[in-house]
Design an enzyme around this catalytic site. Sequence first.
Site, PDB file in Angstrom:
ATOM      1  N   HIS A 282     -10.998  12.695   3.577  1.00  0.00           N
ATOM      2  CA  HIS A 282      -9.789  13.118   4.300  1.00  0.00           C
ATOM      3  C   HIS A 282      -8.897  13.898   3.340  1.00  0.00           C
ATOM      4  O   HIS A 282      -9.231  15.005   2.948  1.00  0.00           O
ATOM      5  CB  HIS A 282      -9.088  11.894   4.896  1.00  0.00           C
ATOM      6  CG  HIS A 282      -8.095  12.212   5.965  1.00  0.00           C
ATOM      7  ND1 HIS A 282      -8.175  13.329   6.754  1.00  0.00           N
ATOM      8  CD2 HIS A 282      -6.972  11.554   6.386  1.00  0.00           C
ATOM      9  CE1 HIS A 282      -7.164  13.339   7.614  1.00  0.00           C
ATOM     10  NE2 HIS A 282      -6.415  12.274   7.401  1.00  0.00           N
ATOM     11  N   HIS A 320     -16.201  21.637  10.500  1.00  0.00           N
ATOM     12  CA  HIS A 320     -15.335  20.719  11.238  1.00  0.00           C
ATOM     13  C   HIS A 320     -15.895  20.572  12.633  1.00  0.00           C
ATOM     14  O   HIS A 320     -16.126  21.565  13.334  1.00  0.00           O
ATOM     15  CB  HIS A 320     -13.892  21.229  11.306  1.00  0.00           C
ATOM     16  CG  HIS A 320     -12.912  20.133  11.567  1.00  0.00           C
ATOM     17  ND1 HIS A 320     -12.874  19.444  12.763  1.00  0.00           N
ATOM     18  CD2 HIS A 320     -11.950  19.581  10.783  1.00  0.00           C
ATOM     19  CE1 HIS A 320     -11.927  18.524  12.709  1.00  0.00           C
ATOM     20  NE2 HIS A 320     -11.361  18.584  11.528  1.00  0.00           N
ATOM     21  N   ASP A 361      -9.226  22.640   4.161  1.00  0.00           N
ATOM     22  CA  ASP A 361      -9.257  22.183   2.771  1.00  0.00           C
ATOM     23  C   ASP A 361      -9.675  23.317   1.841  1.00  0.00           C
ATOM     24  O   ASP A 361      -9.114  23.487   0.759  1.00  0.00           O
ATOM     25  CB  ASP A 361     -10.205  20.992   2.618  1.00  0.00           C
ATOM     26  CG  ASP A 361      -9.758  19.797   3.430  1.00  0.00           C
ATOM     27  OD1 ASP A 361      -8.597  19.378   3.267  1.00  0.00           O
ATOM     28  OD2 ASP A 361     -10.549  19.282   4.233  1.00  0.00           O
TER      29      ASP A 361
END
Length: 418
Positions: A282, A320, A361
Amino acid sequence: MVWMTAAEALNVLQVRPQTLYANVSRGKIRAKSDEADPRRSLYHRDDILRMARRSNGRRKIEAVSAQAMQWGDPVLPSAISTAAGGHLLYRGHDAVTLSETATLEEIADLLWEAEPGQVLAASTSPACTQPAIAPPAGALGAGLLALALRSASDAPSMDRSAADLRAEAASILATLTEAMIGPAPAGRATARTDADDTADTDTCATAAAASAPPATPATISRRLSLAWQRPASEDLLRRALVLMADHELNASTFATRVAISTGASLAAGVLAGFTTLTGPLHGGASAEFALLAAAAREHGAEAAVATWRASGRALPGFGHMLYAQGDPRARALMKLLPELQPHTDLAAAAEAQAGELPNIDFALTLLAAAHGLPDDAPFILFALGRCVGWLAHALEQVQARRPIRPRARYVGPSAGTC
Protein backbone atom coordinates in the site's frame (compact mmCIF):
# COMPACT_ATOMS: atom_id res chain seq x y z
CA MET A 1 2.00 -13.89 -23.99
CA VAL A 2 0.60 -11.43 -21.44
CA TRP A 3 -2.71 -10.95 -23.27
CA MET A 4 -5.24 -13.47 -24.56
CA THR A 5 -7.87 -13.23 -27.28
CA ALA A 6 -11.51 -13.74 -26.37
CA ALA A 7 -11.42 -17.25 -27.87
CA GLU A 8 -8.37 -18.19 -25.81
CA ALA A 9 -9.88 -16.76 -22.63
CA LEU A 10 -13.18 -18.54 -23.14
CA ASN A 11 -11.35 -21.81 -23.80
CA VAL A 12 -9.50 -21.50 -20.48
CA LEU A 13 -12.49 -20.36 -18.45
CA GLN A 14 -15.09 -22.63 -20.08
CA VAL A 15 -17.78 -19.98 -19.70
CA ARG A 16 -20.13 -18.10 -22.01
CA PRO A 17 -18.96 -14.80 -23.56
CA GLN A 18 -21.48 -12.92 -21.40
CA THR A 19 -19.73 -14.18 -18.26
CA LEU A 20 -16.36 -13.03 -19.55
CA TYR A 21 -17.71 -9.56 -20.37
CA ALA A 22 -19.46 -9.30 -17.01
CA ASN A 23 -16.21 -9.99 -15.17
CA VAL A 24 -14.49 -7.33 -17.25
CA SER A 25 -17.17 -4.77 -16.39
CA ARG A 26 -16.80 -5.60 -12.68
CA GLY A 27 -13.07 -4.98 -12.83
CA LYS A 28 -12.16 -8.62 -12.17
CA ILE A 29 -10.55 -9.16 -15.58
CA ARG A 30 -8.50 -6.47 -17.25
CA ALA A 31 -9.02 -5.88 -20.96
CA LYS A 32 -7.56 -3.63 -23.64
CA SER A 33 -8.05 -3.00 -27.35
CA ASP A 34 -6.14 -5.21 -29.77
CA GLU A 35 -3.67 -2.96 -31.60
CA ALA A 36 -3.90 -5.21 -34.66
CA ASP A 37 -7.69 -4.91 -34.73
CA PRO A 38 -9.26 -2.17 -32.54
CA ARG A 39 -12.64 -3.87 -32.90
CA ARG A 40 -11.39 -6.76 -30.74
CA SER A 41 -10.37 -6.87 -27.10
CA LEU A 42 -7.54 -8.71 -25.40
CA TYR A 43 -7.74 -10.08 -21.85
CA HIS A 44 -5.03 -10.19 -19.20
CA ARG A 45 -3.62 -13.69 -18.82
CA ASP A 46 -3.07 -13.50 -15.05
CA ASP A 47 -6.68 -12.48 -14.43
CA ILE A 48 -7.99 -15.25 -16.68
CA LEU A 49 -5.86 -17.89 -14.95
CA ARG A 50 -6.91 -16.64 -11.50
CA MET A 51 -10.56 -16.89 -12.46
CA ALA A 52 -10.01 -20.35 -13.91
CA ARG A 53 -8.63 -21.61 -10.61
CA ARG A 54 -11.92 -20.89 -8.89
CA SER A 55 -14.22 -23.84 -8.45
CA ASN A 56 -16.92 -24.29 -11.06
CA GLY A 57 -20.61 -24.11 -10.35
CA ARG A 58 -22.54 -21.99 -7.90
CA ARG A 59 -20.36 -20.88 -5.02
CA LYS A 60 -21.56 -20.84 -1.43
CA ILE A 61 -22.24 -17.46 0.17
CA GLU A 62 -19.18 -17.89 2.38
CA ALA A 63 -16.91 -18.20 -0.66
CA VAL A 64 -18.49 -15.18 -2.34
CA SER A 65 -18.08 -13.10 0.80
CA ALA A 66 -14.48 -14.24 1.27
CA GLN A 67 -13.56 -13.18 -2.24
CA ALA A 68 -15.25 -9.81 -1.77
CA MET A 69 -13.20 -9.21 1.37
CA GLN A 70 -9.98 -9.85 -0.55
CA TRP A 71 -10.80 -8.15 -3.85
CA GLY A 72 -14.23 -7.69 -5.25
CA ASP A 73 -17.37 -5.64 -5.00
CA PRO A 74 -17.42 -2.84 -2.40
CA VAL A 75 -18.35 -4.12 1.02
CA LEU A 76 -19.78 -0.83 2.29
CA PRO A 77 -22.02 1.79 0.68
CA SER A 78 -20.29 5.15 0.24
CA ALA A 79 -21.02 8.39 -1.59
CA ILE A 80 -17.43 9.67 -1.40
CA SER A 81 -15.49 8.24 -4.35
CA THR A 82 -15.53 5.49 -6.94
CA ALA A 83 -13.47 4.19 -9.85
CA ALA A 84 -15.75 3.82 -12.85
CA GLY A 85 -15.12 3.60 -16.58
CA GLY A 86 -11.41 4.27 -16.18
CA HIS A 87 -12.00 7.44 -14.15
CA LEU A 88 -11.71 8.27 -10.44
CA LEU A 89 -14.67 10.31 -9.22
CA TYR A 90 -14.92 12.40 -6.04
CA ARG A 91 -18.61 12.80 -5.24
CA GLY A 92 -19.32 12.56 -8.96
CA HIS A 93 -16.52 14.92 -10.06
CA ASP A 94 -13.59 13.63 -12.10
CA ALA A 95 -10.52 13.70 -9.85
CA VAL A 96 -8.15 14.39 -12.75
CA THR A 97 -10.21 17.40 -13.81
CA LEU A 98 -10.32 18.65 -10.22
CA SER A 99 -6.54 18.30 -9.94
CA GLU A 100 -6.03 20.87 -12.68
CA THR A 101 -7.12 23.74 -10.43
CA ALA A 102 -8.22 22.59 -6.96
CA THR A 103 -6.18 22.52 -3.77
CA LEU A 104 -6.23 19.63 -1.31
CA GLU A 105 -8.13 21.85 1.13
CA GLU A 106 -10.83 22.47 -1.51
CA ILE A 107 -11.11 18.72 -2.05
CA ALA A 108 -11.54 18.34 1.70
CA ASP A 109 -14.41 20.86 1.58
CA LEU A 110 -15.99 18.73 -1.16
CA LEU A 111 -15.49 15.31 0.44
CA TRP A 112 -16.34 16.43 3.97
CA GLU A 113 -19.39 18.39 2.71
CA ALA A 114 -18.02 21.52 4.36
CA GLU A 115 -18.59 25.14 3.35
CA PRO A 116 -16.16 26.36 0.65
CA GLY A 117 -12.97 27.61 2.26
CA GLN A 118 -13.78 26.12 5.66
CA VAL A 119 -10.88 23.65 5.80
CA LEU A 120 -8.21 26.16 4.73
CA ALA A 121 -9.54 28.75 7.19
CA ALA A 122 -9.46 26.21 10.01
CA SER A 123 -6.00 24.91 9.19
CA THR A 124 -4.20 27.39 11.47
CA SER A 125 -6.82 27.78 14.18
CA PRO A 126 -5.78 27.43 17.84
CA ALA A 127 -7.53 24.06 17.95
CA CYS A 128 -4.83 22.70 15.67
CA THR A 129 -1.99 23.44 18.07
CA GLN A 130 -0.59 20.37 19.82
CA PRO A 131 1.92 20.07 22.66
CA ALA A 132 5.52 20.03 21.50
CA ILE A 133 7.03 16.56 21.33
CA ALA A 134 10.48 15.29 20.53
CA PRO A 135 10.19 14.32 16.85
CA PRO A 136 11.25 10.77 15.96
CA ALA A 137 13.36 10.12 12.90
CA GLY A 138 11.45 10.44 9.65
CA ALA A 139 7.98 11.53 8.58
CA LEU A 140 6.50 8.08 9.23
CA GLY A 141 7.51 8.01 12.89
CA ALA A 142 6.48 11.62 13.41
CA GLY A 143 3.04 10.97 11.93
CA LEU A 144 2.49 7.84 13.97
CA LEU A 145 3.46 9.57 17.21
CA ALA A 146 1.36 12.69 16.61
CA LEU A 147 -1.75 10.67 15.77
CA ALA A 148 -1.19 8.30 18.70
CA LEU A 149 -1.01 11.21 21.15
CA ARG A 150 -4.27 12.63 19.82
CA SER A 151 -5.91 9.20 19.87
CA ALA A 152 -5.15 8.91 23.57
CA SER A 153 -7.01 12.11 24.45
CA ASP A 154 -9.51 13.09 21.72
CA ALA A 155 -13.21 12.55 22.36
CA PRO A 156 -15.07 9.60 20.79
CA SER A 157 -16.70 10.33 17.44
CA MET A 158 -20.20 9.17 18.45
CA ASP A 159 -23.07 11.51 19.37
CA ARG A 160 -21.40 14.71 18.15
CA SER A 161 -22.58 17.29 15.66
CA ALA A 162 -21.38 17.23 12.07
CA ALA A 163 -19.97 20.75 12.44
CA ASP A 164 -17.97 19.75 15.50
CA LEU A 165 -16.57 16.69 13.75
CA ARG A 166 -15.62 18.64 10.62
CA ALA A 167 -13.73 21.17 12.74
CA GLU A 168 -11.92 18.34 14.47
CA ALA A 169 -11.13 16.75 11.11
CA ALA A 170 -9.45 19.97 9.97
CA SER A 171 -7.34 20.03 13.13
CA ILE A 172 -6.29 16.40 12.61
CA LEU A 173 -5.20 17.16 9.05
CA ALA A 174 -3.19 20.08 10.44
CA THR A 175 -1.68 17.89 13.16
CA LEU A 176 -0.48 15.29 10.66
CA THR A 177 0.83 17.95 8.27
CA GLU A 178 2.82 19.69 10.99
CA ALA A 179 4.21 16.39 12.27
CA MET A 180 5.40 15.27 8.85
CA ILE A 181 6.72 18.55 7.37
CA GLY A 182 7.01 21.02 10.24
CA PRO A 183 4.95 24.02 11.44
CA ALA A 184 3.29 26.43 9.06
CA PRO A 185 5.17 29.66 8.31
CA ALA A 186 4.24 32.43 10.72
CA GLY A 187 2.45 35.65 9.84
CA ARG A 188 2.38 36.88 6.27
CA ALA A 189 5.03 34.39 5.20
CA THR A 190 2.22 31.91 4.69
CA ALA A 191 1.07 33.71 1.55
CA ARG A 192 4.37 34.87 0.12
CA THR A 193 4.93 34.45 -3.60
CA ASP A 194 8.16 33.56 -5.35
CA ALA A 195 8.55 37.25 -6.17
CA ASP A 196 8.27 38.09 -2.47
CA ASP A 197 11.18 35.76 -1.74
CA THR A 198 13.54 37.95 -3.77
CA ALA A 199 12.02 41.38 -3.03
CA ASP A 200 13.94 44.15 -1.27
CA THR A 201 12.92 44.33 2.39
CA ASP A 202 13.33 48.04 3.06
CA THR A 203 11.86 49.81 6.06
CA CYS A 204 8.78 51.11 4.24
CA ALA A 205 7.92 47.67 2.85
CA THR A 206 8.29 46.12 6.31
CA ALA A 207 6.01 48.73 7.84
CA ALA A 208 3.40 48.24 5.12
CA ALA A 209 3.45 44.48 5.62
CA ALA A 210 3.00 44.87 9.35
CA SER A 211 -0.10 47.03 8.88
CA ALA A 212 -1.66 44.91 6.16
CA PRO A 213 -4.53 42.50 6.94
CA PRO A 214 -3.59 38.90 7.79
CA ALA A 215 -2.66 36.75 4.83
CA THR A 216 -4.54 33.64 3.75
CA PRO A 217 -3.10 30.52 5.43
CA ALA A 218 -0.70 28.58 3.26
CA THR A 219 -2.04 25.49 1.53
CA ILE A 220 -0.38 22.16 2.20
CA SER A 221 1.10 22.15 -1.30
CA ARG A 222 2.62 25.58 -0.63
CA ARG A 223 4.04 24.41 2.68
CA LEU A 224 5.58 21.35 1.05
CA SER A 225 7.21 23.44 -1.66
CA LEU A 226 8.73 25.70 1.00
CA ALA A 227 9.81 22.86 3.28
CA TRP A 228 11.50 21.08 0.35
CA GLN A 229 12.86 24.35 -1.08
CA ARG A 230 11.21 23.69 -4.42
CA PRO A 231 8.82 26.64 -5.01
CA ALA A 232 8.65 25.87 -8.73
CA SER A 233 7.22 22.44 -7.91
CA GLU A 234 4.21 23.73 -5.99
CA ASP A 235 1.67 23.21 -8.77
CA LEU A 236 2.70 19.59 -9.32
CA LEU A 237 2.63 18.94 -5.59
CA ARG A 238 -0.89 20.39 -5.46
CA ARG A 239 -2.00 18.11 -8.29
CA ALA A 240 -0.46 15.04 -6.66
CA LEU A 241 -2.15 15.73 -3.33
CA VAL A 242 -5.55 16.10 -4.99
CA LEU A 243 -5.12 12.87 -6.94
CA MET A 244 -4.20 11.01 -3.74
CA ALA A 245 -7.13 12.33 -1.69
CA ASP A 246 -9.31 9.23 -1.88
CA HIS A 247 -9.63 5.90 -3.68
CA GLU A 248 -12.69 3.95 -2.64
CA LEU A 249 -12.40 1.28 0.06
CA ASN A 250 -8.70 0.53 -0.11
CA ALA A 251 -6.95 -1.13 2.83
CA SER A 252 -6.18 2.07 4.74
CA THR A 253 -9.66 3.51 4.24
CA PHE A 254 -11.30 0.26 5.35
CA ALA A 255 -9.10 0.20 8.45
CA THR A 256 -10.18 3.76 9.23
CA ARG A 257 -13.86 2.89 8.86
CA VAL A 258 -13.55 -0.21 11.06
CA ALA A 259 -12.00 1.87 13.85
CA ILE A 260 -14.59 4.63 13.55
CA SER A 261 -17.43 2.10 13.50
CA THR A 262 -16.61 1.34 17.15
CA GLY A 263 -17.08 4.99 18.11
CA ALA A 264 -13.34 5.67 18.26
CA SER A 265 -12.12 9.24 17.82
CA LEU A 266 -11.40 10.64 14.38
CA ALA A 267 -7.69 10.71 15.25
CA ALA A 268 -7.81 7.01 16.15
CA GLY A 269 -9.49 6.24 12.85
CA VAL A 270 -6.82 8.14 10.91
CA LEU A 271 -4.11 6.39 12.94
CA ALA A 272 -5.59 3.02 11.94
CA GLY A 273 -5.43 4.03 8.30
CA PHE A 274 -1.97 5.55 8.62
CA THR A 275 -0.47 2.36 10.07
CA THR A 276 -1.43 0.40 6.94
CA LEU A 277 0.89 2.64 4.92
CA THR A 278 3.84 0.87 6.52
CA GLY A 279 3.06 -2.16 4.32
CA PRO A 280 4.85 -2.52 0.95
CA LEU A 281 1.57 -3.38 -0.82
CA HIS A 282 0.00 0.00 0.00
CA GLY A 283 1.78 3.17 1.11
CA GLY A 284 5.16 1.47 1.11
CA ALA A 285 5.07 0.81 -2.64
CA SER A 286 7.33 3.79 -3.39
CA ALA A 287 10.05 2.37 -1.15
CA GLU A 288 9.72 -0.98 -2.93
CA PHE A 289 9.99 0.79 -6.28
CA ALA A 290 13.23 2.38 -5.12
CA LEU A 291 14.64 -1.13 -4.69
CA LEU A 292 13.44 -2.11 -8.15
CA ALA A 293 15.00 1.04 -9.63
CA ALA A 294 18.31 0.31 -7.90
CA ALA A 295 18.29 -3.18 -9.41
CA ALA A 296 17.55 -1.71 -12.83
CA ARG A 297 20.52 0.66 -12.58
CA GLU A 298 22.80 -2.24 -11.73
CA HIS A 299 21.50 -5.03 -13.97
CA GLY A 300 19.22 -3.33 -16.50
CA ALA A 301 15.46 -2.85 -16.44
CA GLU A 302 14.51 -6.09 -18.21
CA ALA A 303 16.56 -8.23 -15.85
CA ALA A 304 15.34 -6.31 -12.80
CA VAL A 305 11.68 -6.82 -13.72
CA ALA A 306 12.20 -10.49 -14.59
CA THR A 307 13.99 -11.19 -11.30
CA TRP A 308 11.39 -9.34 -9.28
CA ARG A 309 8.53 -11.21 -10.91
CA ALA A 310 10.30 -14.54 -10.42
CA SER A 311 10.34 -13.87 -6.67
CA GLY A 312 6.54 -13.90 -6.65
CA ARG A 313 6.27 -10.36 -5.32
CA ALA A 314 3.89 -7.80 -6.81
CA LEU A 315 5.69 -5.45 -9.19
CA PRO A 316 5.79 -2.09 -7.36
CA GLY A 317 4.63 0.95 -9.25
CA PHE A 318 2.76 -0.95 -11.94
CA GLY A 319 -0.74 -2.23 -12.54
CA HIS A 320 -4.08 -1.65 -10.83
CA MET A 321 -7.08 -3.94 -10.89
CA LEU A 322 -9.51 -1.02 -11.08
CA TYR A 323 -7.98 0.43 -14.26
CA ALA A 324 -7.71 -1.93 -17.22
CA GLN A 325 -6.41 0.87 -19.45
CA GLY A 326 -3.98 2.27 -16.90
CA ASP A 327 -4.20 4.44 -13.80
CA PRO A 328 -5.66 7.85 -14.80
CA ARG A 329 -3.96 9.50 -11.82
CA ALA A 330 -0.57 8.36 -13.10
CA ARG A 331 -1.29 9.60 -16.62
CA ALA A 332 -2.36 13.01 -15.31
CA LEU A 333 0.97 13.50 -13.53
CA MET A 334 3.27 11.80 -16.02
CA LYS A 335 2.19 13.97 -18.93
CA LEU A 336 3.66 16.93 -17.01
CA LEU A 337 6.94 15.18 -16.15
CA PRO A 338 10.03 14.41 -18.23
CA GLU A 339 11.17 10.92 -19.15
CA LEU A 340 13.90 9.72 -16.81
CA GLN A 341 15.94 6.57 -16.42
CA PRO A 342 15.52 3.95 -15.16
CA HIS A 343 11.81 4.83 -15.03
CA THR A 344 11.29 4.78 -18.80
CA ASP A 345 12.99 1.42 -19.31
CA LEU A 346 11.21 -0.08 -16.29
CA ALA A 347 7.84 0.99 -17.69
CA ALA A 348 8.64 -0.66 -21.02
CA ALA A 349 9.84 -3.86 -19.35
CA ALA A 350 6.82 -4.05 -17.04
CA GLU A 351 4.41 -3.74 -19.95
CA ALA A 352 6.29 -6.23 -22.10
CA GLN A 353 6.74 -8.87 -19.40
CA ALA A 354 3.63 -8.43 -17.25
CA GLY A 355 1.21 -6.32 -19.28
CA GLU A 356 1.21 -3.75 -16.48
CA LEU A 357 1.13 0.03 -16.91
CA PRO A 358 2.49 2.62 -14.45
CA ASN A 359 0.26 3.45 -11.50
CA ILE A 360 0.21 6.42 -9.13
CA ASP A 361 3.10 5.05 -7.05
CA PHE A 362 5.29 5.11 -10.16
CA ALA A 363 4.18 8.66 -10.96
CA LEU A 364 4.99 9.90 -7.45
CA THR A 365 8.49 8.45 -7.62
CA LEU A 366 8.98 10.04 -11.04
CA LEU A 367 7.82 13.39 -9.66
CA ALA A 368 10.29 13.12 -6.78
CA ALA A 369 13.16 12.19 -9.09
CA ALA A 370 12.40 14.89 -11.66
CA HIS A 371 12.19 17.69 -9.08
CA GLY A 372 14.87 16.61 -6.64
CA LEU A 373 12.45 15.96 -3.78
CA PRO A 374 13.40 14.03 -0.61
CA ASP A 375 13.41 10.23 -0.75
CA ASP A 376 10.28 10.07 1.42
CA ALA A 377 8.37 12.66 -0.64
CA PRO A 378 6.16 10.02 -2.37
CA PHE A 379 5.15 8.61 1.01
CA ILE A 380 4.43 12.07 2.45
CA LEU A 381 2.31 13.04 -0.58
CA PHE A 382 0.42 9.75 -0.27
CA ALA A 383 -0.23 10.13 3.46
CA LEU A 384 -1.20 13.81 3.53
CA GLY A 385 -3.40 13.52 0.47
CA ARG A 386 -5.12 10.35 1.67
CA CYS A 387 -5.69 11.79 5.15
CA VAL A 388 -8.45 13.89 3.58
CA GLY A 389 -10.14 10.74 2.30
CA TRP A 390 -9.75 8.88 5.58
CA LEU A 391 -11.45 11.73 7.38
CA ALA A 392 -14.23 11.85 4.78
CA HIS A 393 -14.92 8.15 5.31
CA ALA A 394 -14.71 8.61 9.07
CA LEU A 395 -17.36 11.33 8.93
CA GLU A 396 -19.55 9.12 6.75
CA GLN A 397 -19.06 6.05 8.97
CA VAL A 398 -20.08 7.95 12.11
CA GLN A 399 -23.56 8.29 10.62
CA ALA A 400 -23.97 4.49 10.35
CA ARG A 401 -23.87 4.05 14.16
CA ARG A 402 -23.01 0.37 14.05
CA PRO A 403 -19.77 -1.63 14.15
CA ILE A 404 -18.26 -3.28 11.08
CA ARG A 405 -18.00 -6.90 12.09
CA PRO A 406 -17.42 -9.51 9.34
CA ARG A 407 -17.74 -13.19 10.24
CA ALA A 408 -14.83 -15.61 9.98
CA ARG A 409 -15.08 -18.79 7.91
CA TYR A 410 -13.49 -21.20 10.34
CA VAL A 411 -10.97 -23.60 8.76
CA GLY A 412 -9.23 -24.88 11.90
CA PRO A 413 -9.48 -28.26 13.65
CA SER A 414 -12.87 -29.50 14.80
CA ALA A 415 -13.79 -29.76 18.48
CA GLY A 416 -12.12 -32.67 20.24
CA THR A 417 -9.29 -33.05 17.71
CA CYS A 418 -6.77 -30.86 19.54
